[in-house]
Design a protein around this motif. Structure first.
Motif, PDB file in Angstrom:
ATOM      1  N   UNK A 108       0.843  -1.193   0.000  1.00 56.12           N
ATOM      2  CA  UNK A 108       0.000   0.000   0.000  1.00 56.12           C
ATOM      3  C   UNK A 108       0.884   1.252   0.000  1.00 56.12           C
ATOM      4  N   UNK A 109       0.559   2.199  -0.868  1.00 53.69           N
ATOM      5  CA  UNK A 109       1.202   3.517  -0.794  1.00 53.69           C
ATOM      6  C   UNK A 109       0.356   4.417   0.105  1.00 53.69           C
ATOM      7  N   UNK A 110      -0.864   4.688  -0.302  1.00 51.73           N
ATOM      8  CA  UNK A 110      -1.853   5.279   0.605  1.00 51.73           C
ATOM      9  C   UNK A 110      -3.235   5.134  -0.007  1.00 51.73           C
ATOM     10  N   UNK A 111      -4.250   5.326   0.817  1.00 55.49           N
ATOM     11  CA  UNK A 111      -5.611   5.398   0.301  1.00 55.49           C
ATOM     12  C   UNK A 111      -6.047   6.855   0.318  1.00 55.49           C
ATOM     13  N   UNK A 112      -7.157   7.144  -0.340  1.00 52.39           N
ATOM     14  CA  UNK A 112      -7.718   8.494  -0.256  1.00 52.39           C
ATOM     15  C   UNK A 112      -9.175   8.475  -0.690  1.00 52.39           C
ATOM     16  N   UNK A 113      -9.994   9.154   0.091  1.00 55.97           N
ATOM     17  CA  UNK A 113     -11.373   9.409  -0.313  1.00 55.97           C
ATOM     18  C   UNK A 113     -11.369  10.648  -1.202  1.00 55.97           C
ATOM     19  N   UNK A 114     -12.041  10.557  -2.329  1.00 56.98           N
ATOM     20  CA  UNK A 114     -12.159  11.676  -3.269  1.00 56.98           C
ATOM     21  C   UNK A 114     -13.641  11.950  -3.496  1.00 56.98           C
ATOM     22  N   UNK A 115     -14.186  12.869  -2.756  1.00 57.55           N
ATOM     23  CA  UNK A 115     -15.614  13.186  -2.822  1.00 57.55           C
ATOM     24  C   UNK A 115     -15.783  14.484  -3.618  1.00 57.55           C
ATOM     25  N   UNK A 116     -16.372  14.347  -4.807  1.00 57.97           N
ATOM     26  CA  UNK A 116     -16.599  15.527  -5.655  1.00 57.97           C
ATOM     27  C   UNK A 116     -18.009  16.033  -5.377  1.00 57.97           C
ATOM     28  N   UNK A 225     -16.099   8.529  -3.985  1.00 55.73           N
ATOM     29  CA  UNK A 225     -15.108   7.599  -4.534  1.00 55.73           C
ATOM     30  C   UNK A 225     -14.039   7.323  -3.483  1.00 55.73           C
ATOM     31  N   UNK A 226     -13.639   6.058  -3.404  1.00 54.67           N
ATOM     32  CA  UNK A 226     -12.513   5.672  -2.545  1.00 54.67           C
ATOM     33  C   UNK A 226     -11.429   5.092  -3.433  1.00 54.67           C
ATOM     34  N   UNK A 227     -10.198   5.482  -3.178  1.00 55.66           N
ATOM     35  CA  UNK A 227      -9.081   5.010  -3.994  1.00 55.66           C
ATOM     36  C   UNK A 227      -8.016   4.367  -3.107  1.00 55.66           C
ATOM     37  N   UNK A 228      -7.277   3.445  -3.713  1.00 53.72           N
ATOM     38  CA  UNK A 228      -6.129   2.826  -3.049  1.00 53.72           C
ATOM     39  C   UNK A 228      -4.993   2.748  -4.059  1.00 53.72           C
ATOM     40  N   UNK A 229      -3.797   3.148  -3.646  1.00 55.12           N
ATOM     41  CA  UNK A 229      -2.614   3.088  -4.495  1.00 55.12           C
ATOM     42  C   UNK A 229      -1.736   1.932  -4.023  1.00 55.12           C
TER      43      UNK A 229
END
Length: 271
Positions: A108-116, A225-229
């Motif tokens: 895992x690098x990091x996760x991030x929530x991206x709410x537009x 949206x939820x993202x994971x790198x």
């Protein structure tokens, strides 16, 4: 709901070989049903609860710059929320990432929530890996809506095959990156594509060097949206090439010095 009653995500999905080939050729792909419909509500609730609890953006939409108008961005929720941790460290997701990259293990690098938000602005063209001081190009981002979305809500958009050229310029997400990369895409005649719709629990996957953007949200609903790198295990921390990479080295790689393996406590093996 507590962590004991959240759906377990430790099973593995098998991808069709043609989908893997498509990902490596074009730099992105859509995988349907990564979360099953019955699993979505619990994780949507968990991510929403954490994202809004830890969101630090307090300005009105009209008072923000282009980056700020693009989305509410809350990062590494897995560090601070046990329910989101079960989502971010899901073996099911990580196995897809490893299979698409063609590697045995990913971190895992990091996760991030991206709410537009409704009325939220466009996300300028950019490359994720511009921000990452990593030696490997075997990097991948999962982008998963937690509600059904369509084009008018800010669908992720890709410049197909652009990952093959690698670094496209010293361009952080900005009006400048939008203008310069738009010009580059036209010059190199990259096909620009996006899905018309995605169901909650579907996920797109793209390489760290794949050029991508998203239009603004013209609907009255927040695009959740939820993202994971992820990156291939064995990657080395490189000398930061810009201030953003230095910030990432300190924060998401826990200060590992250049030349060392990117394997801090913040970068667990996910598969």
């Amino acid at each position: 709901m507590n962590i004991a009653t959240l759906p377990l995500l430790n099973d593995c999905m098998e991808l069709d070989p043609s989908q893997v080939n498509d990902f490596r050729k074009n730099g992105h792909t859509l995988v349907k049903g990564v979360l099953k419909p019955g699993e979505v509500p619990a994780f949507r609730r968990a991510v929403n609860k954490a994202a809004y609890a830890y969101n630090a953006e307090t300005r009105n939409l009209q008072d923000r710059d282009t980056y700020g108008k693009a989305f509410l961005q809350v990062m590494n929720l897995w560090e601070v929320d046990e329910e989101v941790k079960q989502f971010t460290l899901a073996k099911r997701f990580a196995k897809i990432a490893a299979d698409l990259l063609g590697v045995e293990h990913v971190r895992i690098y990091h996760d991030q929530a991206l709410f537009k938000e409704p009325g939220g602005g466009f996300t300028p063209w950019h490359q994720d890996q511009y921000y990452w001081p990593l030696s490997s190009s075997n990097t991948i981002t999962m982008w998963m809506p937690l509600i059904d979305i369509d084009e008018e809500m800010g669908m992720l958009t890709f410049a197909s095959t652009s990952h093959k050229e690698g670094f496209a310029g010293n361009l952080a997400i900005s009006d400048d990156s939008e203008m310069q990369i738009e010009k580059l895409i036209k010059e190199r005649q990259y096909p620009v594509t996006r899905s018309k719709t995605m169901d909650a629990g579907d996920a797109t996957w793209h390489y760290g060097w794949t050029l991508h953007n998203a239009p603004g949200n013209l609907s009255g609903i927040t695009r959740e949206v939820m993202t994971i790198i992820y990156y291939a295990d064995g990657a080395i921390v490189t000398e930061p090439k810009n201030e953003h990479q230095e910030n990432d080295r300190k924060r998401w790689l826990d200060g590992i010095v250049p030349g060392e393996k990117a394997a801090s406590k913040l970068n667990p093996l996910a598969f």
